[in-house]
Scaffold this motif. Structure first.
Motif, PDB file in Angstrom:
ATOM      1  N   ASP A 281      34.043  41.032  44.621  1.00 31.61           N
ATOM      2  CA  ASP A 281      33.413  40.923  45.929  1.00 31.61           C
ATOM      3  C   ASP A 281      31.892  40.840  45.770  1.00 31.61           C
ATOM      4  O   ASP A 281      31.383  40.662  44.656  1.00 31.61           O
ATOM      5  N   GLU A 282      31.178  40.989  46.886  1.00 31.18           N
ATOM      6  CA  GLU A 282      29.730  40.854  46.853  1.00 31.18           C
ATOM      7  C   GLU A 282      29.046  41.941  46.025  1.00 31.18           C
ATOM      8  O   GLU A 282      27.900  41.765  45.576  1.00 31.18           O
ATOM      9  N   ASN A 283      29.741  43.062  45.813  1.00 30.12           N
ATOM     10  CA  ASN A 283      29.187  44.130  44.977  1.00 30.12           C
ATOM     11  C   ASN A 283      29.682  44.043  43.535  1.00 30.12           C
ATOM     12  O   ASN A 283      29.429  44.957  42.749  1.00 30.12           O
ATOM     13  N   GLN A 284      30.390  42.916  43.205  1.00 23.83           N
ATOM     14  CA  GLN A 284      30.939  42.706  41.866  1.00 23.83           C
ATOM     15  C   GLN A 284      31.990  43.758  41.512  1.00 23.83           C
ATOM     16  O   GLN A 284      32.210  44.101  40.369  1.00 23.83           O
ATOM     17  N   ASP A 285      32.622  44.318  42.567  1.00 30.16           N
ATOM     18  CA  ASP A 285      33.748  45.235  42.409  1.00 30.16           C
ATOM     19  C   ASP A 285      35.046  44.439  42.535  1.00 30.16           C
ATOM     20  O   ASP A 285      35.067  43.306  43.062  1.00 30.16           O
ATOM     21  N   ARG A 286      36.138  45.008  42.080  1.00 35.70           N
ATOM     22  CA  ARG A 286      37.462  44.396  42.241  1.00 35.70           C
ATOM     23  C   ARG A 286      37.680  44.120  43.723  1.00 35.70           C
ATOM     24  O   ARG A 286      37.461  44.985  44.584  1.00 35.70           O
ATOM     25  N   ASP A 287      38.112  42.946  44.045  1.00 39.29           N
ATOM     26  CA  ASP A 287      38.122  42.507  45.442  1.00 39.29           C
ATOM     27  C   ASP A 287      39.169  43.204  46.285  1.00 39.29           C
ATOM     28  O   ASP A 287      39.073  43.216  47.498  1.00 39.29           O
ATOM     29  N   ALA A 288      40.155  43.797  45.721  1.00 40.47           N
ATOM     30  CA  ALA A 288      41.203  44.471  46.494  1.00 40.47           C
ATOM     31  C   ALA A 288      41.454  45.851  45.905  1.00 40.47           C
ATOM     32  O   ALA A 288      41.351  46.052  44.700  1.00 40.47           O
ATOM     33  N   SER A 289      41.737  46.815  46.807  1.00 45.99           N
ATOM     34  CA  SER A 289      42.041  48.176  46.364  1.00 45.99           C
ATOM     35  C   SER A 289      43.518  48.454  46.584  1.00 45.99           C
ATOM     36  O   SER A 289      44.054  48.200  47.667  1.00 45.99           O
ATOM     37  N   GLU A 290      44.156  48.969  45.558  1.00 45.39           N
ATOM     38  CA  GLU A 290      45.578  49.287  45.637  1.00 45.39           C
ATOM     39  C   GLU A 290      45.825  50.516  44.775  1.00 45.39           C
ATOM     40  O   GLU A 290      45.418  50.562  43.606  1.00 45.39           O
ATOM     41  N   TYR A 291      46.467  51.550  45.369  1.00 47.80           N
ATOM     42  CA  TYR A 291      46.642  52.817  44.666  1.00 47.80           C
ATOM     43  C   TYR A 291      48.085  53.297  44.757  1.00 47.80           C
ATOM     44  O   TYR A 291      48.759  53.109  45.771  1.00 47.80           O
ATOM     45  N   ASP A 292      48.532  53.915  43.644  1.00 43.23           N
ATOM     46  CA  ASP A 292      49.805  54.623  43.645  1.00 43.23           C
ATOM     47  C   ASP A 292      49.564  56.037  44.156  1.00 43.23           C
ATOM     48  O   ASP A 292      48.560  56.676  43.820  1.00 43.23           O
ATOM     49  N   VAL A 293      50.492  56.560  44.953  1.00 36.16           N
ATOM     50  CA  VAL A 293      50.452  57.933  45.436  1.00 36.16           C
ATOM     51  C   VAL A 293      51.566  58.690  44.735  1.00 36.16           C
ATOM     52  O   VAL A 293      52.741  58.307  44.817  1.00 36.16           O
ATOM     53  N   LYS A 294      51.185  59.775  44.034  1.00 31.71           N
ATOM     54  CA  LYS A 294      52.131  60.508  43.208  1.00 31.71           C
ATOM     55  C   LYS A 294      52.311  61.929  43.716  1.00 31.71           C
ATOM     56  O   LYS A 294      51.459  62.468  44.412  1.00 31.71           O
ATOM     57  N   ASN A 295      53.433  62.527  43.310  1.00 34.42           N
ATOM     58  CA  ASN A 295      53.728  63.910  43.673  1.00 34.42           C
ATOM     59  C   ASN A 295      54.333  64.623  42.467  1.00 34.42           C
ATOM     60  O   ASN A 295      55.253  64.109  41.828  1.00 34.42           O
ATOM     61  N   TYR A 296      53.770  65.801  42.158  1.00 35.35           N
ATOM     62  CA  TYR A 296      54.339  66.604  41.075  1.00 35.35           C
ATOM     63  C   TYR A 296      55.364  67.555  41.692  1.00 35.35           C
ATOM     64  O   TYR A 296      55.019  68.447  42.455  1.00 35.35           O
TER      65      TYR A 296
END
Length: 865
Positions: free
Chosen positions: A386-401
Motif C-alpha cells: 500500500d501507500e505505506n509500503q505495508d502488506r496491502d491486506a491484513s488477515e489473521y488467525d484467531v487461536k484458543n488454548y
C-alpha cells in the motif's frame, strides 16, 4: 537473522526461495569469515548467475535490545558498505528493523522485513525504504479490538514491553478499541528483558486493582513468560481472568515454557494468517518436507558446526519441527520477501538494467521503485504494497488454548471480520478459563462488586436529629406562648419563626437521607435542604440589614420611622424565587437519581449514591449559597460593634461565622476523601446539626435566660451595653427648626407617658403591634446613639480642659440631664425621648461654643456618664 528455532525456520525459508528462484544454488563461507564465529557471514551463489546472497546470523536476546540493534546495524553496514549489496531482508524484530532502516534510507537500498510488525515503521518520513511482507500491527490491533467487541467486553487492560514492537502495538490496540467504543481500564509498560519480580508485580497489581479482568499482553514470548509467572503468583490467572496474546506470544507452548495449565487455559491468540490453500503454498509444503527438512538439506547445513551448538545442546537439528514449534507463518513471509526482492531484480534485468550499466545508487533507487510496483502470488497469498509500503491486506488467525494445545478456530480479515473455521462454531469454541465453552459463555470481563451495606452506627446520628427536631418544635411553641413578652418581641417574632421553620426543614432533609436511597428520596432531600437554607440564612441576612439600616445607615434618627418586617423580608422572597427556579430547571432537565459507583478505597465494593448526570448542577447551587454567606458576613462585619438589645448583631455574625467554618471543614473532608455512605451521612448530619444548634442557641439562649431571671428589656440592655442607670441630658434649641424638632419630641414623650406605652414595657395592657414596634425601635436607636467609645470620650475631655468656662457650663447641663434621666427611668420608656431632645440641645450648644474659637472644629455632642 535471529539465532532461535523460529529464526532458523525463517532464514531457511528465505534461502529456499533464493535457490528455487534460480533453480540451483551453492553455499560457501566468505573468505574473511571466522570459522569459530557463527555470526560471521555465509554466502550462497545462484547457479551460473552472478547474484550472490550473503547472510549474517547473530544471537538476539530479549534482555538487551540495544545489543541486538548494535549487532544488526553492524551487519547492515557490512553488507551495504563493504559488500555493496543492492538490498537486504530482515532482521527478525521491529526493534532491530527500526535500528537498521535509517541505514537503508542513507544508502538508498530497499529493506524488506518479514517479521517486523510495529506500526511505527509505517511512517515513510522516517523509514522511506522500508517494506514488509508481514501485516503491520494496526491490522492485528483491529483484530484484537473487534474480537473484544464481538465477545461483548466493554473494557480491558493492556501490558506491553517498552520497545518498538510492544509500545506501538499497544498504542494501535488502544486507538482501535477506542474508535469502536471500548475503554482502557489500565495500561502498563515494562522494559524489554525486565527480570525484577518487584517491578513486574507492581505493574500487575495496578491492573488487578481495576474491576476489569480482560488483559492483553503485547510482547515477545520471553518477556511474556516472565510476566505471566508473576501473574500466577498474584492470582491473576484462572477462572476470573481472560488473557489475549499478540503474535509475539500466540502459539507458544505454555507447558514447555514452565507455565501451569491454569494460566494457559482460555488464552486467545492472534497470528498472521497461515492456513493457505493456494497452489504455491501446497507445492512449497511438499518441497519443504521432501527436500529441505532432512539431513543434508538447506535447513541442516550447519549440523556439525558451532552454529548449532550455540542453539541448544539438547536439540538435535535434524529438522525444524523438532525445535519445539511447528512451521510458523513468518517463514512464509520470509520466503515471499526473498521472492519479491528477486522478482524486482529480475524485472529490472529484463529491462536491461543491472548494476553493471548503472551506478549502485541508481540501481538501488530503481529497485526500490520496482518493489513498490510488485504484485505476485506468494506462498502466503497475494503480495502487494500500500501507500505505506505495508502488506496491502491484513488477515489473521484467531487461536484458543484449550488447556492442552492451541486451536486455530477463526479467521479475521479487514473486510469480512470474523469467520469460524472448519467445524468450529460460536457454540463449541473457544474454551474459556472457567471451563465454559462458546462465545456466549464468555466471562463477563469484570468483577461483580458487592453492594455496601449500611451499618448500625448511622442510627446514632438519626437519634440526634430527631432530638433536635423536638427542640425546634419546642422553640416554635414557646415563641407563640411568649409572643407578648418584650424580650421575645425584641428579636422580631415573625423572623424567628421563619428561621425555626427553616431549621425544621433542614432536619427533615437529614432524616430523608437515612434510608437506602431511592429516586424519590434523592429528589426530595435536596429540595428541603436548599429551601431551608433560604429560610434560615435569608432571614438572618434580613435581620442583619434591619440592624444596619436602623442603627448605622439612618442619619436623622430623631425622625419617627416605622420599620416593618415585611420590608426586610422582601429580599428573602427574591432569594426563594431564584432558588426555586434553579431547582425546577435542575429537576426538569437532569433530576438526581440513584447511581452505583465503585469504591476506590475498598476493592470490589459498590456504593449507591444520589447524583445527576451532570454534577455541575449540585456544585453550582452550593457555590451560590457560599456567595450569599460571604455577602452576609460582609454586612455582619460592618455592624459587628453595634450594641442593640441582646447584642443581636453579634449573634447573627457568630452564626454566619460558625456556618462558614463548618462548611470549610465539610468540604475539606467530603471533597478530597472518599467516604462510604455511612461516613458521609455521619459527617454531613453532624455539620448540619452543629450549624442549626449554634444559630438557634445564639438567639434563644440569652433571651430564655433573661426571662428565667425575670429581667426586662431595658435592664438587660443596660447591663449588656455597660450603661449607667443615670444619664445627664441638656436640651437646648437655638433655631426655629430645632424648636420644631424638640416640640415633636415633646409630643412623642407625651405619647410614651400613656398607659398603653407604659404597659408595653411593664407587661400590663398589651399595646398595638405598631406601638410596640415603634417603642422597641426607639429603644434600639437611643441605646446605640448613647454609647460613647473610649476614644471619643478622651477627645471630648481634652476639649473641655481647653475650654474651662464652657466646661463649667457643661457640668450644669450634665446635672440637668442626669436628673432628667432619673425621672425618665422612673417613667420607663419616656426617658428615651427626653434624652434625644437633650441631645439636640447639647449638639447646638457645642456648635455655638466651637464657633468662638477659630482653631477648633464643630463636633457633635457626645454623652458622658
Amino acid at each position: 537473522m535471529r539465532r532461535s528455532p523460529a529464526g532458523l525456520q525463517r532464514e531457511a525459508a528465505a534461502r529456499a526461495a533464493f535457490c528455487e528462484f534460480f533453480g540451483e544454488c551453492s553455499v560457501y563461507r566468505s573468505a574473511d569469515s571466522d570459522a569459530q564465529n557463527p555470526d560471521s557471514a555465509y554466502k550462497m551463489q545462484a547457479g551460473n548467475s552472478r547474484i550472490n546472497l550473503t547472510y549474517h546470523v547473530f544471537t538476539e536476546s530479549s534482555t538487551s535490545e540495544n545489543s541486538n540493534s548494535n549487532q544488526a546495524v553492524s551487519a547492515a553496514i557490512d553488507v551495504l558498505l563493504n559488500l555493496l549489496c543492492v538490498g537486504f531482508l530482515g532482521p527478525n524484530s521491529s526493534g532491530t528493523s527500526k535500528a537498521v532502516s535509517p541505514l537503508a534510507t542513507i544508502f538508498g537500498a530497499p529493506h524488506i522485513s518479514y517479521a517486523a510488525t510495529s506500526a511505527e515503521l509505517s511512517d515513510k518520513s522516517n523509514y522511506g525504504y522500508f517494506f514488509r511482507t508481514t501485516p503491520a500491527d494496526n491490522g492485528q490491533a483491529r483484530a484484537i479490538a473487534e474480537f473484544m467487541q464481538y465477545t461483548g467486553w466493554e473494557s480491558f487492560s493492556i501490558i506491553n514491553t517498552l520497545d518498538a514492537y510492544g509500545s506501538f502495538g499497544a498504542k494501535e490496540v488502544i486507538l482501535s478499541a477506542r474508535s469502536i467504543g471500548l475503554s482502557v481500564a489500565a495500561h502498563q509498560e515494562v522494559l524489554s528483558g525486565e527480570t525484577s519480580e518487584d517491578v513486574l508485580q507492581e505493574k500487575l497489581k495496578k491492573i488487578s486493582s481495576t474491576r476489569v479482568r480482560v488483559v492483553i499482553i503485547f510482547m515477545l514470548d520471553e518477556d511474556a513468560v516472565r510476566v505471566l509467572r508473576q501473574a500466577e503468583l498474584l492470582g491473576m490467572t484462572g477462572e476470573e481472568w481472560t488473557w489475549l496474546a499478540s503474535d509475539g506470544l500466540s502459539g507458544f507452548d505454555f507447558i514447555a515454557g514452565g507455565l501451569s495449565e491454569k494460566t494457559a487455559k482460555g488464552f486467545i491468540g492472534f497470528n498472521p494468517f497461515s492456513t493457505y490453500t493456494n497452489s504455491e503454498y501446497t507445492s512449497f509444503q511438499g518441497r519443504w518436507n521432501s527436500t529441505y527438512n532432512r539431513p543434508g538439506g538447506i535447513i541442516t547445513d550447519y549440523k556439525n558446526s558451532s552454529y548449532t551448538s550455540l542453539i541448544s545442546a539438547e536439540i538435535n537439528p535434524v529438522n525444524y519441527n523438532n525445535y519445539g514449534e511447528s512451521f510458523n507463518s513468518y517463514a512464509f513471509y520470509s520466503y515471499d520477501a526473498m521472492l519479491v526482492l528477486l522478482t524486482a531484480i529480475d524485472d529490472l534485468a529484463k529491462e536491461g538494467i543491472n548494476p553493471c550499466n548503472r551506478t549502485l545508487e541508481d540501481f538501488r533507487s530503481g529497485l526500490a521503485m520496482k518493489i513498490r510496483q510488485t504484485s505476485l502470488e506468494g506462498i502466503s497469498g497475494l503480495v502487494s504494497f500500500d501507500e505505506n509500503q505495508d502488506r496491502d491486506a491484513s488477515e489473521y488467525d484467531v487461536k484458543n488454548y484449550d488447556g492442552t494445545t492451541w486451536r486455530n478456530f477463526a479467521t479475521w480479515t479487514s473486510s469480512t471480520s470474523f469467520t469460524f473455521k472448519n467445524s468450529f462454531t460460536s457454540e463449541n469454541t473457544p474454551v474459556w478459563s472457567n471451563g465454559q465453552i462458546g462465545i456466549d459463555a464468555a466471562p463477563s470481563g469484570t468483577v461483580q462488586n458487592t453492594l455496601y451495606e449500611f451499618q448500625n452506627y448511622r442510627g446514632i446520628f438519626l437519634a440526634f436529629t430527631v432530638l433536635e427536631i423536638g427542640l425546634v418544635l419546642g422553640l416554635i411553641v414557646l415563641t407563640i406562648l411568649l409572643r407578648n413578652n418584650g424580650i421575645i418581641k425584641a428579636m422580631s417574632i415573625n423572623m424567628m419563626q421563619i428561621i425555626n421553620f427553616g431549621a425544621l426543614l433542614s432536619l427533615i432533609g437529614i432524616i430523608l437521607m437515612y434510608p437506602e436511597p431511592t429516586d424519590s428520596l434523592c429528589q426530595a432531600s435536596p429540595v428541603l435542604l436548599h429551601i431551608a437554607y433560604v429560610l434560615v440564612y435569608g432571614t438572618l441576612f434580613a435581620k442583619n440589614n434591619r440592624i444596619k439600616h436602623i442603627l448605622v445607615d439612618s442619619a436623622d434618627f430623631s425622625e419617627n420611622r416605622s420599620y416593618s418586617d415585611i420590608v426586610y423580608l422582601k429580599p428573602v422572597a427574591a432569594m426563594m424565587i431564584i432558588f426555586t427556579a434553579y431547582i425546577l430547571a435542575w429537576y426538569v432537565t437532569d433530576p438526581p437519581k440513584v447511581a452505583t459507583t465503585g469504591s476506590s478505597t475498598v476493592e470490589f465494593e459498590d456504593y449507591q449514591v444520589c447524583r445527576s448526570m451532570n454534577s455541575w448542577w449540585f456544585y453550582s447551587i452550593n457555590i451560590i449559597e457560599v456567595l450569599f454567606l460571604l455577602v452576609g458576613i460582609a454586612v455582619a462585619w460592618k455592624v459587628r460593634n453595634v450594641t442593640n438589645v441582646f447584642n443581636e448583631a453579634k449573634a447573627i455574625a457568630m452564626s454566619l461565622y460558625a456556618t462558614v467554618f463548618v462548611a470549610v471543614v465539610l468540604m475539606g473532608i467530603l471533597i478530597p476523601i472518599e467516604l462510604n455512605p455511612d461516613e458521609f451521612y455521619a459527617v454531613f448530619s453532624m455539620g448540619l446539626l452543629v450549624t442549626t444548634s449554634t444559630t438557634l442557641g445564639l438567639f434563644y439562649g440569652p433571651r430564655l435566660w433573661a426571662i428565667h431571671n425575670k429581667e426586662t428589656v431595658e435592664s438587660y440592655n443596660a447591663g449588656s451595653s455597660h450603661m449607667s442607670s443615670k444619664f445627664r441630658v441638656t436640651r437646648q434649641a437655638k433655631t426655629p427648626h430645632q424648636n420644631k424638632s424638640v416640640a415633636k419630641d415633646d409630643k412623642k414623650a407625651n405619647n410614651l407617658r400613656s398607659p398603653t406605652a407604659r404597659s408595653s414595657i411593664g407587661g400590663g395592657i398589651s399595646p398595638s403591634p405598631a406601638d410596640s414596634d415603634r417603642v422597641l425601635q426607639d429603644l434600639l436607636i437611643v441605646s446605640h446613639k448613647m454609647k460613647v467609645t473610649e476614644k471619643e470620650a478622651e477627645g471630648l475631655k481634652s476639649k473641655l480642659i481647653d475650654a474651662e468656662n464652657e466646661r463649667k457650663a457643661l457640668k450644669n447641663k450634665v446635672k440637668e440631664m442626669e436628673e432628667l434621666v432619673v425621672k425618665l427611668m422612673d417613667e420607663k420608656i419616656m426617658w428615651e425621648t427626653r434624652a434625644k431632645r437633650s441631645s439636640v440641645s447639647m449638639s447646638k450648644s457645642f456648635t455655638r461654643g466651637a464657633s468662638s474659637n477659630d482653631d477648633r472644629e464643630s463636633k457633635q455632642t457626645k454623652f458622658v456618664k
